[in-house]
Design a protein around this motif. Structure first.
Motif, PDB file in Angstrom:
ATOM      1  N   GLU A   1      29.500 104.734  25.565  1.00 32.14           N
ATOM      2  CA  GLU A   1      30.827 105.126  25.112  1.00 32.14           C
ATOM      3  C   GLU A   1      31.045 104.787  23.637  1.00 32.14           C
ATOM      4  O   GLU A   1      31.620 105.593  22.882  1.00 32.14           O
ATOM      5  CB  GLU A   1      31.901 104.447  25.961  1.00 32.14           C
ATOM      6  CG  GLU A   1      33.317 104.862  25.600  1.00 32.14           C
ATOM      7  CD  GLU A   1      34.348 104.210  26.504  1.00 32.14           C
ATOM      8  OE1 GLU A   1      34.637 104.787  27.579  1.00 32.14           O
ATOM      9  OE2 GLU A   1      34.851 103.114  26.149  1.00 32.14           O
TER      10      GLU A   1
ATOM     11  N   ASP B   1      35.420 108.123  36.077  1.00 32.43           N
ATOM     12  CA  ASP B   1      35.802 106.846  35.457  1.00 32.43           C
ATOM     13  C   ASP B   1      35.436 106.831  33.977  1.00 32.43           C
ATOM     14  O   ASP B   1      36.214 106.352  33.132  1.00 32.43           O
ATOM     15  CB  ASP B   1      35.111 105.681  36.168  1.00 32.43           C
ATOM     16  CG  ASP B   1      35.631 105.447  37.573  1.00 32.43           C
ATOM     17  OD1 ASP B   1      36.778 105.858  37.854  1.00 32.43           O
ATOM     18  OD2 ASP B   1      34.897 104.865  38.389  1.00 32.43           O
ATOM     19  N   LYS B   2      34.258 107.335  33.653  1.00 33.24           N
ATOM     20  CA  LYS B   2      33.819 107.342  32.261  1.00 33.24           C
ATOM     21  C   LYS B   2      34.697 108.252  31.403  1.00 33.24           C
ATOM     22  O   LYS B   2      35.033 107.908  30.258  1.00 33.24           O
ATOM     23  CB  LYS B   2      32.357 107.789  32.180  1.00 33.24           C
ATOM     24  CG  LYS B   2      31.382 106.750  32.720  1.00 33.24           C
ATOM     25  CD  LYS B   2      29.953 107.289  32.741  1.00 33.24           C
ATOM     26  CE  LYS B   2      28.973 106.232  33.237  1.00 33.24           C
ATOM     27  NZ  LYS B   2      27.607 106.770  33.404  1.00 33.24           N
TER      28      LYS B   2
ATOM     29  N   ILE C   1      37.859 109.128  31.960  1.00 32.97           N
ATOM     30  CA  ILE C   1      39.178 108.497  31.790  1.00 32.97           C
ATOM     31  C   ILE C   1      39.121 107.426  30.710  1.00 32.97           C
ATOM     32  O   ILE C   1      39.977 107.360  29.815  1.00 32.97           O
ATOM     33  CB  ILE C   1      39.664 107.902  33.119  1.00 32.97           C
ATOM     34  CG1 ILE C   1      40.084 109.012  34.078  1.00 32.97           C
ATOM     35  CG2 ILE C   1      40.836 106.940  32.886  1.00 32.97           C
ATOM     36  CD1 ILE C   1      40.427 108.538  35.460  1.00 32.97           C
ATOM     37  N   SER C   2      38.111 106.587  30.769  1.00 35.59           N
ATOM     38  CA  SER C   2      37.954 105.532  29.769  1.00 35.59           C
ATOM     39  C   SER C   2      37.774 106.124  28.375  1.00 35.59           C
ATOM     40  O   SER C   2      38.384 105.673  27.395  1.00 35.59           O
ATOM     41  CB  SER C   2      36.763 104.644  30.127  1.00 35.59           C
ATOM     42  OG  SER C   2      36.538 103.670  29.124  1.00 35.59           O
ATOM     43  N   LEU C   3      36.930 107.151  28.283  1.00 38.54           N
ATOM     44  CA  LEU C   3      36.676 107.779  26.990  1.00 38.54           C
ATOM     45  C   LEU C   3      37.943 108.401  26.429  1.00 38.54           C
ATOM     46  O   LEU C   3      38.238 108.248  25.231  1.00 38.54           O
ATOM     47  CB  LEU C   3      35.591 108.849  27.137  1.00 38.54           C
ATOM     48  CG  LEU C   3      35.289 109.664  25.885  1.00 38.54           C
ATOM     49  CD1 LEU C   3      34.780 108.772  24.755  1.00 38.54           C
ATOM     50  CD2 LEU C   3      34.284 110.762  26.190  1.00 38.54           C
TER      51      LEU C   3
ATOM     52  N   LYS D   1      40.994 107.572  26.830  1.00 34.17           N
ATOM     53  CA  LYS D   1      41.857 106.506  26.304  1.00 34.17           C
ATOM     54  C   LYS D   1      41.384 106.076  24.916  1.00 34.17           C
ATOM     55  O   LYS D   1      42.194 105.858  24.004  1.00 34.17           O
ATOM     56  CB  LYS D   1      41.882 105.315  27.264  1.00 34.17           C
ATOM     57  CG  LYS D   1      42.628 105.574  28.561  1.00 34.17           C
ATOM     58  CD  LYS D   1      42.575 104.359  29.482  1.00 34.17           C
ATOM     59  CE  LYS D   1      43.312 104.620  30.784  1.00 34.17           C
ATOM     60  NZ  LYS D   1      43.206 103.465  31.726  1.00 34.17           N
ATOM     61  N   ARG D   2      40.074 105.953  24.763  1.00 35.38           N
ATOM     62  CA  ARG D   2      39.511 105.584  23.459  1.00 35.38           C
ATOM     63  C   ARG D   2      39.782 106.677  22.428  1.00 35.38           C
ATOM     64  O   ARG D   2      40.083 106.388  21.258  1.00 35.38           O
ATOM     65  CB  ARG D   2      38.008 105.349  23.584  1.00 35.38           C
ATOM     66  CG  ARG D   2      37.588 104.132  24.396  1.00 35.38           C
ATOM     67  CD  ARG D   2      37.634 102.850  23.596  1.00 35.38           C
ATOM     68  NE  ARG D   2      36.782 102.850  22.412  1.00 35.38           N
ATOM     69  CZ  ARG D   2      35.481 102.526  22.415  1.00 35.38           C
ATOM     70  NH1 ARG D   2      34.862 102.221  23.549  1.00 35.38           N
ATOM     71  NH2 ARG D   2      34.795 102.510  21.286  1.00 35.38           N
TER      72      ARG D   2
END
Length: 224
Positions: free
Chosen positions: A111, A154-155, A157-159, A161-162
């Motif tokens: 990420e 999950d990846k 969603i996290s990305l 946000k970043r």
């Protein structure tokens, strides 16, 4: 076994490099167009590539240029950014990226590296007087060509946000396709089947939704 791996590696490398020059002739033609016909470049992977093919009127009628290449990751976007974006002198570049990073098409997913690549794309655009618009990575609960990857939602969603935080940091617009394309109340957080034919790529209905989101943003910038 080693020989087979080497052969595959060279074949893939050749394919990647041939893709980098895919738009060479088209770019020469675009550079000769009036500025009004190349106001915005859409940079991306197959999602962008298919968009320009399936909905050509959206691009032609608005003075937009599609520069998507199927299968590419943000690492490859960097290699062709000058050829496919900077040298076309658009006012805006719309960056839709990282589906294939998560799918590990060219590298194991990291990420931080992906965000770093996208940061570089933004900074290259800004350094050349081009307004970058960053968009969310689209939902994808799985990849038909990488079925062993089971945590893509999950990846992503996290990305995203970043990416939102990155856009805020850089003072640029962040456009959310994700929320409108996700399947409501689905714990898998898949791309809505009404908007896709394979869970990764939008169909024409999905592209119409994306157009309704991005076009008002672009028109507002262009009107300034």
């Amino acid at each position: 076994m080693l020989a087979a791996s080497v052969t595959y590696s060279y074949a893939r490398e050749f394919q990647d490099w041939s893709n980098f020059g895919r738009y060479h002739t088209a770019n020469t033609e675009v550079k000769s167009l009036p500025a009004e016909q190349r106001k915005v470049v859409f940079l991306g992977n197959s999602i962008t590539d298919n968009w320009a093919k399936k909905r050509p009127a959206f691009f032609h009628d608005n003075g937009y240029v599609g520069r998507g290449i199927s299968g590419q990751t943000t690492y490859q976007f960097l290699s062709r950014f000058r050829e496919d974006v900077i040298n076309l002198h658009p006012r805006i570049v719309v960056i839709n990226a990282a589906t294939n990073d998560v799918a590990e098409n060219t590298h194991p997913y990291d990420e931080d590296m992906t965000v770093g690549n996208i940061t570089s794309l933004i900074e290259l655009a800004q350094a050349n007087g081009i307004t970058p618009v960053l968009t969310t990575t689209l939902p994808a609960a799985s990849f038909p060509w990488r079925k062993e990857i089971t945590d893509s939602s999950d990846k992503i969603i996290s990305l995203n946000k970043r990416l939102q935080a990155l856009a805020e940091q850089k003072g640029i617009l962040f456009v959310d396709y994700y929320s409108s394309l996700i399947t409501p109340d689905d714990p898998s957080r898949a791309l809505n089947a009404s908007y896709s034919y394979d869970g990764v790529h939008p169909n024409e209905t999905g592209y119409a939704v994306m157009e309704s989101i991005i076009n008002p943003v672009l028109q507002k910038i262009l009107a300034k």
